[in-house]
Design an enzyme around this catalytic site. Sequence first.
Site, PDB file in Angstrom:
ATOM      1  N   ASP A 278      72.868  65.756  29.489  1.00 13.43           N
ATOM      2  CA  ASP A 278      71.741  66.434  29.094  1.00 13.43           C
ATOM      3  C   ASP A 278      71.685  67.793  29.415  1.00 13.43           C
ATOM      4  O   ASP A 278      72.966  68.678  28.475  1.00 13.43           O
ATOM      5  CB  ASP A 278      71.056  66.153  30.448  1.00 13.43           C
ATOM      6  CG  ASP A 278      69.677  66.629  31.125  1.00 13.43           C
ATOM      7  OD1 ASP A 278      68.938  66.761  30.713  1.00 13.43           O
ATOM      8  OD2 ASP A 278      69.626  67.450  32.628  1.00 13.43           O
TER       9      ASP A 278
ATOM     10  N   ASP B 273      68.726  71.233  30.643  1.00 11.70           N
ATOM     11  CA  ASP B 273      68.284  72.133  31.114  1.00 11.70           C
ATOM     12  C   ASP B 273      68.894  71.103  32.569  1.00 11.70           C
ATOM     13  O   ASP B 273      69.009  70.493  32.898  1.00 11.70           O
ATOM     14  CB  ASP B 273      66.663  71.502  31.339  1.00 11.70           C
ATOM     15  CG  ASP B 273      66.083  71.961  30.162  1.00 11.70           C
ATOM     16  OD1 ASP B 273      65.627  73.003  29.608  1.00 11.70           O
ATOM     17  OD2 ASP B 273      65.258  70.971  29.595  1.00 11.70           O
TER      18      ASP B 273
ATOM     19  N   ASP C  57      71.345  66.097  35.481  1.00 10.99           N
ATOM     20  CA  ASP C  57      71.361  66.110  37.539  1.00 10.99           C
ATOM     21  C   ASP C  57      69.315  65.135  37.715  1.00 10.99           C
ATOM     22  O   ASP C  57      69.572  65.893  39.023  1.00 10.99           O
ATOM     23  CB  ASP C  57      70.547  68.600  37.506  1.00 10.99           C
ATOM     24  CG  ASP C  57      69.350  67.877  36.167  1.00 10.99           C
ATOM     25  OD1 ASP C  57      68.993  67.654  35.464  1.00 10.99           O
ATOM     26  OD2 ASP C  57      68.360  68.707  36.888  1.00 10.99           O
TER      27      ASP C  57
END
Lengths: 178, 178
Positions: free
Chosen positions: B12, B14, B138
């Site tokens: 990922d 961000d 996250d």
Amino acid sequence: MINNEKPRLAIDMDEVLTDTLRKFLTLYNRDYGIAMDIHQAPGKELHENLPEGVNGQWKIYANEKGFFRDIPPMPDAIETVKALSAHYNVYIVSAAMEFRNSLEDKFDWLGEHFPFIPWTNILFTGDKIISADILIDDRVRNLVHFNGRKLLFTSPHNLLVNEYERVNNWKEVAGLLL
Amino acid sequence: MINNEKPRLAIDMDEVLTDTLRKFLTLYNRDYGIAMDIHQAPGKELHENLPEGVNGQWKIYANEKGFFRDIPPMPDAIETVKALSAHYNVYIVSAAMEFRNSLEDKFDWLGEHFPFIPWTNILFTGDKIISADILIDDRVRNLVHFNGRKLLFTSPHNLLVNEYERVNNWKEVAGLLL
């Protein structure tokens, strides 16, 4: 959150939802007088049918801002995808990363022609390492590693391919999946 | 063509490759005097820790052209991903579709900080309907439907989540996967 109740149907953009070949020909016609109905030999890419000297131009066209913004949708694509959305969790999966300047144009094009597809269901990829039940694509390289049902959408460059279930147009997709 | 010899590692952007939280705080600090070290309650999103009246501003920031272009990379992310690329087929998978104006910025950011990742290995998604061996993310919503090994990258908003194998930083990722 992903809707798991309906099967996932992944759909390519260029040469499947959009008539990208026609857009290339329109520009080749405008700039070099290439006939719109130039003979496209089965199994060949468009540029392989064009005279030397202009046959590399397609990459420059595809990199131009705006190229992917005003391409005509394929006949019956909008109505069929809308109908399919009632039965499938439809994802639009386009190998847009090859052309950085296509990203916003493709996003905006989808917003104009397929406003019923939410942002959660759009993927711009390099390799199509996706997990879905069905993939409709004109490129063998995208189908070959896919684990679900593979539908090859007819385009001149794939006419000699025999290994895949084939759909020739969106009416055939509707007949098969609706 | 997809490299099948190495396991696929999806990462990922961000809050994993990029310190997006810090970028939001920088703007909140500039515009509203919010302290950069504001207490971030475990399990809460940044905006849930902010005063009413300014807590919706983050969506406006995220929609601005340029927001995603100059975010600092996470410590040790570049060196670790470079080292991982020798052993894994690394894909960068970012849910960029939520913010149309982030597409070019994220693409250019990757070109600047991760020039060794080819365009074939970048995916901008809505839902992460991907097929890979490992996913580092996250967000629980991205991990929950994933079929491979799931690594939850620590961020304040996920501190109360216990169901996943957790990595707190890129040094821990290196220790686990290299």
